[in-house]
Write a protein that holds these residues in place. Sequence first.
Motif, PDB file in Angstrom:
ATOM      1  N   UNK A   5     -52.788  59.126 -19.254  1.00 12.32           N
ATOM      2  CA  UNK A   5     -51.545  59.645 -18.684  1.00 12.32           C
ATOM      3  C   UNK A   5     -51.785  60.100 -17.251  1.00 12.32           C
ATOM      4  N   UNK A   6     -52.875  60.833 -17.017  1.00 14.09           N
ATOM      5  CA  UNK A   6     -53.159  61.299 -15.673  1.00 14.09           C
ATOM      6  C   UNK A   6     -53.488  60.141 -14.741  1.00 14.09           C
ATOM      7  N   UNK A  16     -46.118  66.846  -7.004  1.00 11.63           N
ATOM      8  CA  UNK A  16     -44.898  67.591  -7.328  1.00 11.63           C
ATOM      9  C   UNK A  16     -45.082  68.460  -8.570  1.00 11.63           C
ATOM     10  N   UNK A  17     -45.761  67.915  -9.582  1.00 14.21           N
ATOM     11  CA  UNK A  17     -46.003  68.707 -10.777  1.00 14.21           C
ATOM     12  C   UNK A  17     -46.951  69.863 -10.476  1.00 14.21           C
ATOM     13  N   UNK A  18     -47.941  69.620  -9.638  1.00 20.74           N
ATOM     14  CA  UNK A  18     -48.874  70.675  -9.249  1.00 20.74           C
ATOM     15  C   UNK A  18     -48.136  71.794  -8.512  1.00 20.74           C
ATOM     16  N   UNK A  19     -47.224  71.440  -7.643  1.00 18.55           N
ATOM     17  CA  UNK A  19     -46.422  72.447  -6.934  1.00 18.55           C
ATOM     18  C   UNK A  19     -45.649  73.304  -7.931  1.00 18.55           C
ATOM     19  N   UNK A  20     -45.080  72.657  -8.937  1.00 18.25           N
ATOM     20  CA  UNK A  20     -44.324  73.394  -9.959  1.00 18.25           C
ATOM     21  C   UNK A  20     -45.239  74.312 -10.768  1.00 18.25           C
ATOM     22  N   UNK A  21     -46.426  73.845 -11.103  1.00 20.34           N
ATOM     23  CA  UNK A  21     -47.387  74.666 -11.844  1.00 20.34           C
ATOM     24  C   UNK A  21     -47.750  75.903 -11.020  1.00 20.34           C
ATOM     25  N   UNK A  40     -55.154  75.125 -16.378  1.00 14.10           N
ATOM     26  CA  UNK A  40     -55.889  73.913 -16.756  1.00 14.10           C
ATOM     27  C   UNK A  40     -55.128  72.667 -16.315  1.00 14.10           C
ATOM     28  N   UNK A  41     -53.815  72.669 -16.502  1.00 13.92           N
ATOM     29  CA  UNK A  41     -53.003  71.520 -16.073  1.00 13.92           C
ATOM     30  C   UNK A  41     -53.074  71.375 -14.552  1.00 13.92           C
ATOM     31  N   UNK A  42     -53.033  72.498 -13.862  1.00 10.69           N
ATOM     32  CA  UNK A  42     -53.149  72.461 -12.404  1.00 10.69           C
ATOM     33  C   UNK A  42     -54.468  71.860 -11.948  1.00 10.69           C
ATOM     34  N   UNK A  47     -57.196  67.230  -9.558  1.00 10.06           N
ATOM     35  CA  UNK A  47     -58.197  66.163  -9.624  1.00 10.06           C
ATOM     36  C   UNK A  47     -57.545  64.791  -9.403  1.00 10.06           C
ATOM     37  N   UNK A  48     -56.369  64.593  -9.998  1.00  9.92           N
ATOM     38  CA  UNK A  48     -55.640  63.331  -9.804  1.00  9.92           C
ATOM     39  C   UNK A  48     -55.300  63.159  -8.330  1.00  9.92           C
ATOM     40  N   UNK A  49     -54.777  64.214  -7.707  1.00 10.11           N
ATOM     41  CA  UNK A  49     -54.425  64.149  -6.286  1.00 10.11           C
ATOM     42  C   UNK A  49     -55.655  63.856  -5.429  1.00 10.11           C
TER      43      UNK A  49
END
Length: 82
Positions: A5-6, A16-21, A40-42, A47-49
């Motif tokens: 998924x990542x 964008x998801x990292x900003x929301x986290x 952890x999600x952040x 890492x993906x970014x």
Amino acid sequence: MTSKVEEALGYEQARDELIEVVRRLEAGGTTLEESLALWERGEELAKVCRTWLEGARKRLDAALAEDDDEPGPGEDGGGPGR
């Protein structure tokens, strides 16, 4: 190691998801367990970014190296500059 998924996330999606986290963590009001899960999600998203940005840097470096290898006008000894 990132999951499938990542790996499927594009840079903009992950960013964008990292900003929301980060926004949710900074706002507070979450339980310790929720905060840890968000953290952890952040980390995963960061890492993906980072992977996307490293790949982009390598592509840019390769393109710039390619440009450096090609002779400019008049540099090959037989072009119009001679």
